[in-house]
Design an enzyme around this catalytic site. Structure first.
Site, mmCIF file in Angstrom:
data_model
loop_
_atom_site.group_PDB
_atom_site.id
_atom_site.type_symbol
_atom_site.label_atom_id
_atom_site.label_comp_id
_atom_site.label_asym_id
_atom_site.label_seq_id
_atom_site.Cartn_x
_atom_site.Cartn_y
_atom_site.Cartn_z
ATOM 1 C CG HIS A 128 -18.754 -13.673 91.814
ATOM 2 N ND1 HIS A 128 -19.599 -12.751 91.817
ATOM 3 C CD2 HIS A 128 -18.759 -14.165 90.678
ATOM 4 C CE1 HIS A 128 -19.954 -12.252 90.520
ATOM 5 N NE2 HIS A 128 -19.423 -13.220 89.691
ATOM 6 C CG ASP A 132 -16.377 -4.072 86.375
ATOM 7 O OD1 ASP A 132 -15.907 -4.755 85.590
ATOM 8 O OD2 ASP A 132 -17.622 -4.206 86.994
ATOM 9 N NE ARG A 160 -16.101 -7.340 79.301
ATOM 10 C CZ ARG A 160 -16.392 -7.999 80.589
ATOM 11 N NH1 ARG A 160 -16.604 -7.412 81.896
ATOM 12 N NH2 ARG A 160 -16.638 -9.315 80.729
ATOM 13 C CE LYS A 197 -18.177 -6.717 89.828
ATOM 14 N NZ LYS A 197 -19.255 -6.448 88.519
#
Length: 433
Positions: free
Chosen positions: A87, A168, A175, A194
């Site tokens: 990631h 999420d 957010r 995730k």
């Protein structure tokens, strides 16, 4: 989920006053928010309280686990080969996933790269690949397993299903509009919920640092990396992080089709040195994470094995690896105004310019142009002469050039050669495990 007697206002108040939430309070909050019992304005208040007061390592871990519990988990244990994933926190010209996934798959490791779309100045992996005619991002779980299994090519880059950590998705959107994105407990739990739900054996985090990165400051980047490595480790995923330099764009091409073209150059054994260096470094970490330490990663780029995997992977998702990539209708060149050495090239300015040219989106769901972006002809540390072409801008809409050029006004610093600092810095700054 513990008992249901919590009052969300009490939970907000605890965090507002700098207190610590219990396991039951956290589990109840995330579950109730996912089910719509906790309202957006209440979650906004809690997110701001977390933003201002932080969370303990235990709280972050409980929060992450509650987000994972909000949805499905994928299980790759039946594939017959180990799984490794990467990631990146996002940067300019960061196309590393494209050559990396097929490269790691060469060594009989399954690479499930469940990726996202771009928003703002950092491009999304799926947007890049959609520049390839016929390629599709949305796969069912069955298709993902088939592609990763022993009869498949072993690598997949696709959209993450909505079933993974739905809490999420909901919280991320909130957010974004409440100025609580830049918060280490919330960023790390968002990413890791995730990745852990995805069920990989080994995970490598590429945490970007510098002007073109989300984290401008190495201390904050280090704290984010440490928090994510701890979360992964606590969840039984072998996790390491590399802090990598994002003051200068990665490679020479920024934009969707342009980055695919550069990735193919890397897979053909060429490509820019920085892209190759980072691809190899991340591949070695991913392979070490599943116990494969003595493999020659660089050789697989040179001898065509990684390219073969890439072609299989693109074909498996309906794409034509031989198709001509889209080219923008219009181009505009920017030239050097003086002689000297390029001292710096601001990654953020290049990223924003590329986005203004149409390579990125300002709002969720907006279309991106496949051909838009920027090609660079010089990078920091290289000598340049007045009148030399420094970059070419590409777009389908000529009206976009003015605003892109505007943001590039101060992007390039050229200094007299006797003042130049030519020390070559490695792209990998630190390793955190």
């Amino acid at each position: 989920m513990g008992n249901n007697s919590f009052d969300v206002v009490d939970i907000i108040r605890i965090k507002r006053d700098g207190g610590t939430l219990s396991a039951d309070q956290i589990a109840w909050t995330i579950d109730a928010y996912t089910r719509g019992i906790v309202a957006d304005e209440q979650m906004s208040a809690l997110a701001m309280a977390i933003f201002l007061n932080g969370m303990t390592r235990t709280e972050i871990s409980l929060w992450t686990n509650a987000m994972i519990a909000s949805g499905q988990r994928m299980d790759f244990s039946h594939l017959g080969r180990p799984t490794a994933d990467k990631h990146s926190t996002g940067g300019v010209g960061d196309k590393i996933t494209l050559p990396l996934a097929p490269l790691v798959a060469v060594f009989d490791v399954a690479v499930p790269q469940l990726s996202g779309r771009g928003l703002g100045h950092t491009g999304g992996t799926l947007d890049k690949l959609e520049a390839i005619p016929g390629w599709r991002a949305a796969l069912s779980n069955e298709e993902i397993f088939a592609q990763l299994g022993l009869d498949g090519c072993g690598a997949v880059i696709c959209a993450a299903g909505s079933g993974l950590a739905p809490a999420d998705k909901k919280l991320y959107a909130l957010r974004d509009v409440t100025a609580t994105v830049d918060c280490i407990p919330l960023i790390s739990s968002s990413i890791m919920s995730k990745k852990i739900a995805e069920g990989t054996d080994s995970l490598v985090l590429d945490v970007k640092v510098g002007t073109g990165a989300f984290m401008k400051d190495i201390d904050k980047a280090r704290e984010l990396a440490r928090t994510m490595v701890d979360l992964g480790t606590d969840a039984g995923v072998k996790t390491v992080a590399l802090l990598t330099d994002m003051n200068t764009p990665l490679g020479l091409k920024i934009g969707n089709a342009l980055e695919v073209a550069e990735s193919v150059e890397v897979l053909a054994g060429g490509g820019p040195a920085d892209v190759v260096e980072l691809t190899i470094a991340l591949a070695q970490e991913m392979l070490a994470g599943v116990g494969k330490n003595d493999v020659d990663v660089a050789a697989a780029l040179q001898d065509g094995r990684a390219m073969d995997k890439w072609r299989e992977m693109i074909k498996a998702q309906g794409g034509n690896p031989d198709a001509k990539l889209p080219v923008a209708k219009h181009s505009y060149d920017i030239f050097a105004t003086e002689n000297g050495v390029m001292q710096s090239l601001d990654a953020l300015a290049v990223g924003v310019a590329s986005w203004r040219l149409g390579a990125g989106r300002a709002t969720q769901g907006e279309q991106v142009q496949a051909g838009a972006g920027i090609e660079l002809f010089a990078k920091p540390g290289e000598a340049v002469v007045a009148g030399q072409k420094l970059m070419t801008l590409f777009t389908d809409e000529e009206t976009r050039f003015a605003r892109a050029v505007e943001v590039l006004q101060d992007a390039v610093t050229i200094v007299p050669s006797e003042q130049a600092n030519l020390s070559k810095q490695s792209i990998v700054l630190e390793r955190i495990s």
